[in-house]
Design a protein around this motif. Sequence first.
Motif, PDB file in Angstrom:
ATOM      1  N   GLU A 212       0.817  -1.217   0.000  1.00 25.33           N
ATOM      2  CA  GLU A 212       0.000   0.000   0.000  1.00 25.33           C
ATOM      3  C   GLU A 212       0.852   1.269   0.000  1.00 25.33           C
ATOM      4  N   ARG A 213       2.114   1.171   0.370  1.00 28.16           N
ATOM      5  CA  ARG A 213       2.988   2.340   0.351  1.00 28.16           C
ATOM      6  C   ARG A 213       3.227   2.845  -1.071  1.00 28.16           C
ATOM      7  N   ARG A 214       3.046   1.963  -2.044  1.00 23.64           N
ATOM      8  CA  ARG A 214       3.287   2.342  -3.443  1.00 23.64           C
ATOM      9  C   ARG A 214       2.041   2.929  -4.108  1.00 23.64           C
ATOM     10  N   VAL A 215       0.943   3.010  -3.383  1.00 26.57           N
ATOM     11  CA  VAL A 215      -0.309   3.519  -3.966  1.00 26.57           C
ATOM     12  C   VAL A 215      -0.675   4.854  -3.330  1.00 26.57           C
ATOM     13  N   LYS A 216      -0.887   5.864  -4.154  1.00 25.25           N
ATOM     14  CA  LYS A 216      -1.305   7.184  -3.697  1.00 25.25           C
ATOM     15  C   LYS A 216      -2.579   7.577  -4.441  1.00 25.25           C
ATOM     16  N   ASN A 217      -3.531   8.123  -3.703  1.00 23.29           N
ATOM     17  CA  ASN A 217      -4.820   8.501  -4.300  1.00 23.29           C
ATOM     18  C   ASN A 217      -4.779   9.933  -4.820  1.00 23.29           C
ATOM     19  N   GLY A 218      -5.028  10.080  -6.122  1.00 22.93           N
ATOM     20  CA  GLY A 218      -5.020  11.399  -6.740  1.00 22.93           C
ATOM     21  C   GLY A 218      -6.419  11.887  -7.068  1.00 22.93           C
ATOM     22  N   ASP A 219      -6.484  13.048  -7.729  1.00 21.68           N
ATOM     23  CA  ASP A 219      -7.795  13.621  -8.078  1.00 21.68           C
ATOM     24  C   ASP A 219      -7.924  13.896  -9.577  1.00 21.68           C
ATOM     25  N   SER A 220      -7.055  13.318 -10.388  1.00 20.16           N
ATOM     26  CA  SER A 220      -7.066  13.407 -11.859  1.00 20.16           C
ATOM     27  C   SER A 220      -6.349  14.629 -12.416  1.00 20.16           C
ATOM     28  N   LYS A 221      -5.965  15.592 -11.587  1.00 20.70           N
ATOM     29  CA  LYS A 221      -5.344  16.815 -12.081  1.00 20.70           C
ATOM     30  C   LYS A 221      -3.817  16.718 -12.060  1.00 20.70           C
ATOM     31  N   MET A 222      -3.156  17.524 -12.909  1.00 15.17           N
ATOM     32  CA  MET A 222      -1.693  17.501 -12.995  1.00 15.17           C
ATOM     33  C   MET A 222      -1.046  17.777 -11.645  1.00 15.17           C
ATOM     34  N   GLN A 223      -1.570  18.769 -10.928  1.00 16.53           N
ATOM     35  CA  GLN A 223      -1.010  19.119  -9.624  1.00 16.53           C
ATOM     36  C   GLN A 223      -1.032  17.927  -8.683  1.00 16.53           C
ATOM     37  N   SER A 224      -2.116  17.157  -8.755  1.00 20.87           N
ATOM     38  CA  SER A 224      -2.243  15.971  -7.918  1.00 20.87           C
ATOM     39  C   SER A 224      -1.191  14.937  -8.286  1.00 20.87           C
ATOM     40  N   GLY A 225      -0.952  14.722  -9.580  1.00 23.86           N
ATOM     41  CA  GLY A 225       0.067  13.782 -10.008  1.00 23.86           C
ATOM     42  C   GLY A 225       1.441  14.203  -9.528  1.00 23.86           C
ATOM     43  N   TYR A 226       1.703  15.503  -9.604  1.00 25.01           N
ATOM     44  CA  TYR A 226       2.976  16.050  -9.142  1.00 25.01           C
ATOM     45  C   TYR A 226       3.158  15.813  -7.639  1.00 25.01           C
ATOM     46  N   GLU A 227       2.132  16.146  -6.848  1.00 30.87           N
ATOM     47  CA  GLU A 227       2.236  16.032  -5.390  1.00 30.87           C
ATOM     48  C   GLU A 227       2.276  14.582  -4.922  1.00 30.87           C
ATOM     49  N   MET A 249      -2.203  13.324 -14.665  1.00 29.08           N
ATOM     50  CA  MET A 249      -1.410  13.028 -13.482  1.00 29.08           C
ATOM     51  C   MET A 249      -0.042  12.460 -13.862  1.00 29.08           C
ATOM     52  N   ALA A 250       0.030  11.742 -14.963  1.00 29.01           N
ATOM     53  CA  ALA A 250       1.328  11.257 -15.434  1.00 29.01           C
ATOM     54  C   ALA A 250       2.242  12.437 -15.791  1.00 29.01           C
ATOM     55  N   LEU A 251       1.660  13.474 -16.420  1.00 24.57           N
ATOM     56  CA  LEU A 251       2.450  14.657 -16.759  1.00 24.57           C
ATOM     57  C   LEU A 251       2.925  15.367 -15.496  1.00 24.57           C
ATOM     58  N   GLY A 252       2.037  15.478 -14.497  1.00 24.75           N
ATOM     59  CA  GLY A 252       2.440  16.075 -13.231  1.00 24.75           C
ATOM     60  C   GLY A 252       3.541  15.273 -12.565  1.00 24.75           C
ATOM     61  N   LEU A 270       7.284   5.250 -17.028  1.00 28.34           N
ATOM     62  CA  LEU A 270       6.033   5.950 -16.718  1.00 28.34           C
ATOM     63  C   LEU A 270       4.945   5.527 -17.689  1.00 28.34           C
ATOM     64  N   PHE A 271       3.763   5.212 -17.152  1.00 28.69           N
ATOM     65  CA  PHE A 271       2.620   4.794 -17.980  1.00 28.69           C
ATOM     66  C   PHE A 271       1.387   5.588 -17.554  1.00 28.69           C
ATOM     67  N   GLY A 272       0.636   6.091 -18.537  1.00 32.63           N
ATOM     68  CA  GLY A 272      -0.568   6.880 -18.266  1.00 32.63           C
ATOM     69  C   GLY A 272      -1.838   6.161 -18.669  1.00 32.63           C
TER      70      GLY A 272
END
Length: 342
Positions: A212-227, A249-252, A270-272
Motif C-alpha cells: 500500500e505504500r506504493r499507492v497514492k490517491n489522486g484527483d485526476s489533475k496535474m497538480q495531484s500527479g505532481y504532489e 497526473m502522469a504529466l504532473g 512511466l505509464f498513463g
Amino acid sequence: MATMLDVSLRAGVSKATVSRVLNGTGQVKESTRKQVFRAMEELGYRPNFLARSLAHRTSNSIGLVLSTFDGFYFGRLLQQASRQTETHGKQLIVTDGHDAPARELEAVQMLADRQCDAIVLYTRHMSEKEIMSLIHSIGVPLVVINRDVSQARERCVFFEQQDAAFQAVDYLIAQGHREIGCITVPINTPTGKARLEGYRKALEKHGIAWDERRVKNGDSKMQSGYERCQELLESGVKFTALFAGNDDMALGASKALHQAGLRIPEDISLFGFDDAPSAAWLEPGLSTVYLPIDNMITTAIDQAIRLANDEPLEPIPPFTGTLVLRDSVTKGPYYDGPQDSE
C-alpha cells in the motif's frame, strides 16, 4: 414584436398556413413557403420554439449532462456529441452535473422539462439504484455513459476500466518491473476503483505482493500527479515504474521525477491512461491507454435516438482499451527476454 398574425397578413396567407410552414406539416406550395419566410425576414419574426416544444411535446433536441467540463476528455466528448447529434438533424443541449448526484438529477430533470427527445447522462458518482430510479421516473428516454448498469444494459455505454488498467500494469511487469507505483484517479468513483483493481490483479497474476505504500490517491489533475509522486519519492519506497490513473497526473508526475533528478525511462518508467493529445508531446512520449471516447459518445447518442423513436434495442458490448506504446517505458531490472503479456 412581430406575431404569427403579422406574418400571415404580410404573406397574404392564413395563420394556419404559417403554422404548417413552421412545423413542416401538411401540404404547402413551395412558392407559399417562400412568401412566408420572406415575410418573417422582413418583420424580424422569430418563432417561439419553447412554446412549440411544449405544444408538440418534442423539441427535436438531445440533452447531455456531463459530470464536469474540465479537461481535454470532456472537450473531446462534447465535440463528438455535437457532431453526432447534428447528423441526426437535432440540436444538442448541454448542462453541467457538477460531479454530484443531486445536481446531476436536477440537470436531467431540467432537460426533461425542456422536452428533450432523449437524454445522455455521464455520471461518476450516481449509484446503480439511483440510475434505475431515474430511468423509470424521468419520463424521457435516458442513456447512461461511463457506467455499467447491469439492470439496463441496453441503456448504458461503458468502458472496461479494470481490464485496461490490468493490461497496462501487466505490460510493465512483462518489461521487467516488479516495484510499480500507482497514482489513482478519485478512488471514490467506480472508475477509480476499477483501475486500481486492474493494477492489483496484474500484480496478483505475477505473484507480486501488494504494498500500500506504493499507492497514492489522486484527483485526476496535474497538480495531484505532481504532489502524489513527490510523496512516493519522499517515502523512500522503491519503484522502477509508475502507473498513473490518467495522463494529466502522469504529466504532473513527470515534473516531480525530473525535479528529483530522475530520468524517464532510464530511472523510472512511466505509464498513463486516456491517450490525451499531450501524451505524444511529452519528452519522451508517454505510453498510455487509448480510451475510445469518440466511439462511446457516438454510440450513446445513436442509442438515445433509437429509444426516442421506439426502435428495438440490443445491449451494447463494453468498449475496450488499446495500449499506445511510446518511449516512456524501458526494460526493468527483472526483464529476462520476450514474454507473453496477455
